[in-house]
Write a protein that holds these residues in place. Structure first.
Motif, short mmCIF file in Angstrom:
data_model
loop_
_atom_site.label_atom_id
_atom_site.label_comp_id
_atom_site.label_asym_id
_atom_site.label_seq_id
_atom_site.Cartn_x
_atom_site.Cartn_y
_atom_site.Cartn_z
N UNK A 98 0.79 -1.23 0.00
CA UNK A 98 0.00 0.00 0.00
C UNK A 98 0.82 1.27 0.00
N UNK A 99 2.14 1.15 -0.05
CA UNK A 99 2.99 2.35 0.00
C UNK A 99 4.00 2.36 -1.15
N UNK A 100 5.07 1.60 -1.02
CA UNK A 100 6.10 1.60 -2.05
C UNK A 100 5.57 1.10 -3.38
N UNK A 101 4.65 0.15 -3.36
CA UNK A 101 4.12 -0.41 -4.61
C UNK A 101 3.33 0.62 -5.41
N UNK A 102 2.85 1.68 -4.76
CA UNK A 102 2.14 2.75 -5.49
C UNK A 102 2.86 4.09 -5.33
N UNK A 103 4.16 4.03 -5.04
CA UNK A 103 4.92 5.25 -4.80
C UNK A 103 4.93 6.17 -6.02
N UNK A 104 5.06 5.58 -7.21
CA UNK A 104 5.04 6.38 -8.44
C UNK A 104 3.70 7.08 -8.63
N UNK A 105 2.62 6.40 -8.31
CA UNK A 105 1.28 6.99 -8.42
C UNK A 105 1.14 8.18 -7.47
N UNK A 106 1.62 8.03 -6.26
CA UNK A 106 1.53 9.10 -5.27
C UNK A 106 2.36 10.31 -5.68
N UNK A 107 3.57 10.06 -6.20
CA UNK A 107 4.45 11.15 -6.61
C UNK A 107 3.85 11.94 -7.76
N UNK A 108 3.23 11.22 -8.73
CA UNK A 108 2.65 11.97 -9.86
C UNK A 108 1.47 12.83 -9.42
N UNK A 109 0.71 12.38 -8.43
CA UNK A 109 -0.39 13.19 -7.91
C UNK A 109 0.17 14.45 -7.23
N UNK A 110 1.17 14.26 -6.37
CA UNK A 110 1.75 15.40 -5.65
C UNK A 110 2.43 16.36 -6.62
N UNK A 111 3.16 15.84 -7.60
CA UNK A 111 3.88 16.69 -8.54
C UNK A 111 2.91 17.51 -9.40
N UNK A 112 1.86 16.88 -9.91
CA UNK A 112 0.89 17.60 -10.74
C UNK A 112 0.20 18.70 -9.94
N UNK A 113 -0.14 18.41 -8.71
CA UNK A 113 -0.85 19.38 -7.86
C UNK A 113 0.05 20.58 -7.53
N UNK A 114 1.28 20.31 -7.06
CA UNK A 114 2.18 21.39 -6.68
C UNK A 114 2.60 22.21 -7.89
N UNK A 115 2.88 21.53 -9.00
CA UNK A 115 3.28 22.22 -10.23
C UNK A 115 2.18 23.16 -10.71
N UNK A 116 0.94 22.69 -10.68
CA UNK A 116 -0.20 23.52 -11.12
C UNK A 116 -0.38 24.73 -10.21
#
Length: 474
Positions: A98-116
C-alpha cells in the motif's frame, strides 16, 4: 581576497540552483509522499529484524532465541511460534503493497498538484489538473504484459501493469504529469473552455470549464501512445524506462556519483545551503528508487539514500562527532557551552544547533573536517560492506534514530551498530586537531581582546590624571 570572491560567487551560484522553482517543486513532491515509504520501511524493519525466524532476534546469526526456546534452530523453525512469525511477516508485507508499490502513483499526484499551484495561479482548482494527469498516465501505461505463474510465462490482457504504479513508473510519471499540467493550463488560459451562466453552481461550472482543455489534453496522450507503440513496440512509460531511467540509475550506482554527492552534501551545508534542497530531487529519481527496490526485495543496491543515512547522518558523523570532539577536547568556554546545548539534538542526528550555533557554517577552521568526514565515513562503510562485515542495507530507518541503535536496525545485525560506532569514532578523531586549532585561535583572539582592554584602561587612567592636574579642564 580571491578566496572571498570565489566563495561569494559559489554561494550565489548554488543559491540560484537551490531556489529554482522547478527543482523546489520536484523536491516538494518527493517530500510530500516521503512518509509512506517511511511507513513501509518501519514495517519492513519490524518484519526483518523482529519477526524473521532467521533474523537477528531468533536466528543463528543473532541472539539465538529460537534455539534457546526449542532446543535447536531446526526445531524452532518447525514450531507453531515460528509459523506465527511467518504469518505476521505476511501481514506486515501489506504495508509495502500500500505504499512503495504505489509510490510512483503518489508522486505523480503530488507533482501535478504542486506544479499547477506554483506555476498556474489562475487555475483555482488544481485538483482537476491532477485528475487529467492521472487519466493521461493510465492511457500511457501498458495494459498487456507477460508474467510468470507457476513457472510458466503467461500473457495478461486488459489489466494495467501495476509495476508502473510504483518504482518503475516514476520517471514517466513526472514527465507525463508535467506535460499534462502545461497543456491543460495553457489551453485553459487561452480561453478553450465552456462558460456557464452565473446561476450554475461553481463546482458544476468548473467541471464544464475543464471539458474542452481536458479532452484535448487526453487526446494528445492517446495520439502519442498510439504512435509510440506503432514505431517502437512499447508504450511511453516502457520507452521512458528504457531510454532515461535505466541509464540514470546506472550512473547513480557508480562510485563517481557517490563521491560527488557525499563531497558536495557537506560542502553545501558549510556554505549555509541545506543539501537536501539540491540533492533531494536528484536522490528522489535515483537513490530513493534504489532504496525502495532494496526494501521491496527487488534488488540489493549498495548505493542508496538508506546507505547514506546509515553510514553518515544516522551514524552521527554529521552532528554528534563535532559535538563529542568539542565536549571532550575543547578548552574554549564558548565551544563547550554550545556543545552542551547541542549534544541532545546531536544524539538524534540533528546538526543545526552545532553547525549554526558554533558556528561551523562558513567557519574556515572547520571546513576541512566538515567536508571530508562525510565521504570518508561513507567509503569506510562501503569497504565494510564489500568485505562482508555488514550486509547490504535493506531496512528503511528514520535518520533521527540514534547511532548504533539505527545501525542495528538498518542492517538487521549487531555488526551494523559496530560499523556506525567505528565511523563515529573516526569522524570524532578527524575533528580533534581542528578543535585544538580553533582553541589556539580563540585564545589568541582573547589575548588580543584583553590587550585592547588593557590599553583602553591605561588611556582612561591617563586621561583621569590629566583631568586632575588641570583641575578637570582639558
Amino acid at each position: 581576497y580571491l578566496m572571498k570572491a570565489l566563495k561569494e560567487k559559489m554561494i550565489t551560484c548554488i543559491g540560484k540552483v537551490s531556489s529554482n522553482k522547478f527543482l523546489l517543486t520536484l523536491r516538494d513532491a518527493f517530500v510530500l509522499v516521503s512518509a509512506l515509504p517511511l511507513i513501509a520501511g518501519f514495517a519492513t524493519m519490524i518484519s526483518s529484524v523482529f519477526l524473521d525466524p532467521n533474523g537477528i532476534i531468533f536466528g543463528e546469526q543473532g541472539l539465538h532465541l529460537g534455539a534457546l526456546f526449542s532446543g535447536s534452530q531446526e526445531a524452532f523453525l518447525q514450531s507453531g511460534f515460528a509459523g506465527g512469525l511467518l504469518t505476521a511477516q505476511d501481514i506486515f508485507a501489506r504495508f509495502t503493497q500500500g505504499t512503495i508499490s504505489i509510490n510512483g502513483l503518489l508522486i505523480r499526484i503530488a507533482f501535478a498538484y504542486i506544479l499547477s499551484k506554483r506555476y498556474y495561479r489562475k487555475n483555482k482548482e488544481p485538483i482537476i489538473t491532477v485528475f487529467y494527469a492521472l487519466a493521461a498516465f493510465f492511457i500511457c501505461i501498458p495494459w498487456s504484459f507477460t508474467t510468470m505463474i507457476d513457472g510458466n510465462e503467461v500473457a495478461v490482457e486488459g489489466i494495467a501493469n501495476s509495476s508502473y504504479l510504483g518504482i518503475s513508473g516514476i520517471f514517466s510519471a513526472l514527465l507525463i504529469s508535467g506535460i499534462t499540467v502545461w497543456i491543460y493550463n495553457t489551453l485553459l488560459n487561452k480561453g478553450f473552455k465552456i462558460k456557464m451562466p452565473a446561476s450554475v453552481p461553481p463546482a458544476v461550472a468548473k467541471s464544464f470549464e475543464s471539458l474542452i482543455p481536458g479532452t484535448l489534453t487526453i487526446s494528445v496522450f492517446i495520439l502519442a501512445t498510439v504512435l509510440c507503440v506503432q514505431f517502437t513496440g512499447r508504450t511511453i512509460p516502457e520507452e521512458m524506462l528504457n531510454m532515461l531511467q535505466e541509464p540514470a540509475l546506472a550512473i547513480s550506482k557508480t562510485g563517481a556519483f557517490a563521491f560527488f554527492s557525499q563531497f558536495t552534501w557537506s560542502l553545501f551545508m558549510w556554505l549555509g545551503i541545506h543539501p537536501s534542497s539540491i540533492w533531494g530531487a536528484i536522490f528522489g529519481m535515483t537513490w530513493d528508487i534504489a532504496a525502495n527496490e532494496n526494501v521491496a526485495g527487488l534488488a540489493h543496491n549498495l548505493y542508496s539514500t538508506m546507505f547514506m543515512n546509515f553510514s553518515t547522518i544516522a551514524a552521527g558523523t554529521f552532528a554528534l562527532a563535532p559535538v563529542l570532539a568539542l565536549l571532550f577536547f575543547s578548552k574554549s568556554t564558548h565551544s563547550k557551552s554550545v556543545s552542551k546545548v547541542a549534544v541532545m539534538p546531536a544524539v538524534f542526528n540533528i546538526s543545526e544547533p552545532i553547525t549554526f550555533g558554533l558556528p561551523i557554517v562558513l567557519n574556515p577552521v572547520y571546513l576541512i573536517p566538515f567536508v571530508i568526514v562525510q565521504p570518508l565515513c561513507f567509503y569506510l562503510a562501503v569497504f565494510m560492506t564489500k568485505i562482508g562485515f555488514i550486509p547490504i542495507v535493506c531496512n528503511n530507518v528514520p535518520w533521527t534514530v540514534p547511532p548504533i541503535i539505527s545501525g542495528i536496525l538498518f542492517t538487521g545485525t549487531i555488526t551494523g551498530g559496530i560499523a556506525q560506532l567505528i565511523n563515529l569514532a573516526v569522524a570524532t578523531a578527524v575533528y580533534i586537531p581542528f578543535v585544538k586549532i580553533a582553541d589556539r585561535l580563540d585564545a589568541k583572539k582573547e589575548e588580543q581582546r584583553m590587550e585592547k582592554e588593557a590599553e583602553k584602561e591605561l588611556k582612561r587612567e591617563e586621561k583621569e590624571k590629566v583631568k586632575e592636574v588641570l583641575g578637570g579642564k582639558i
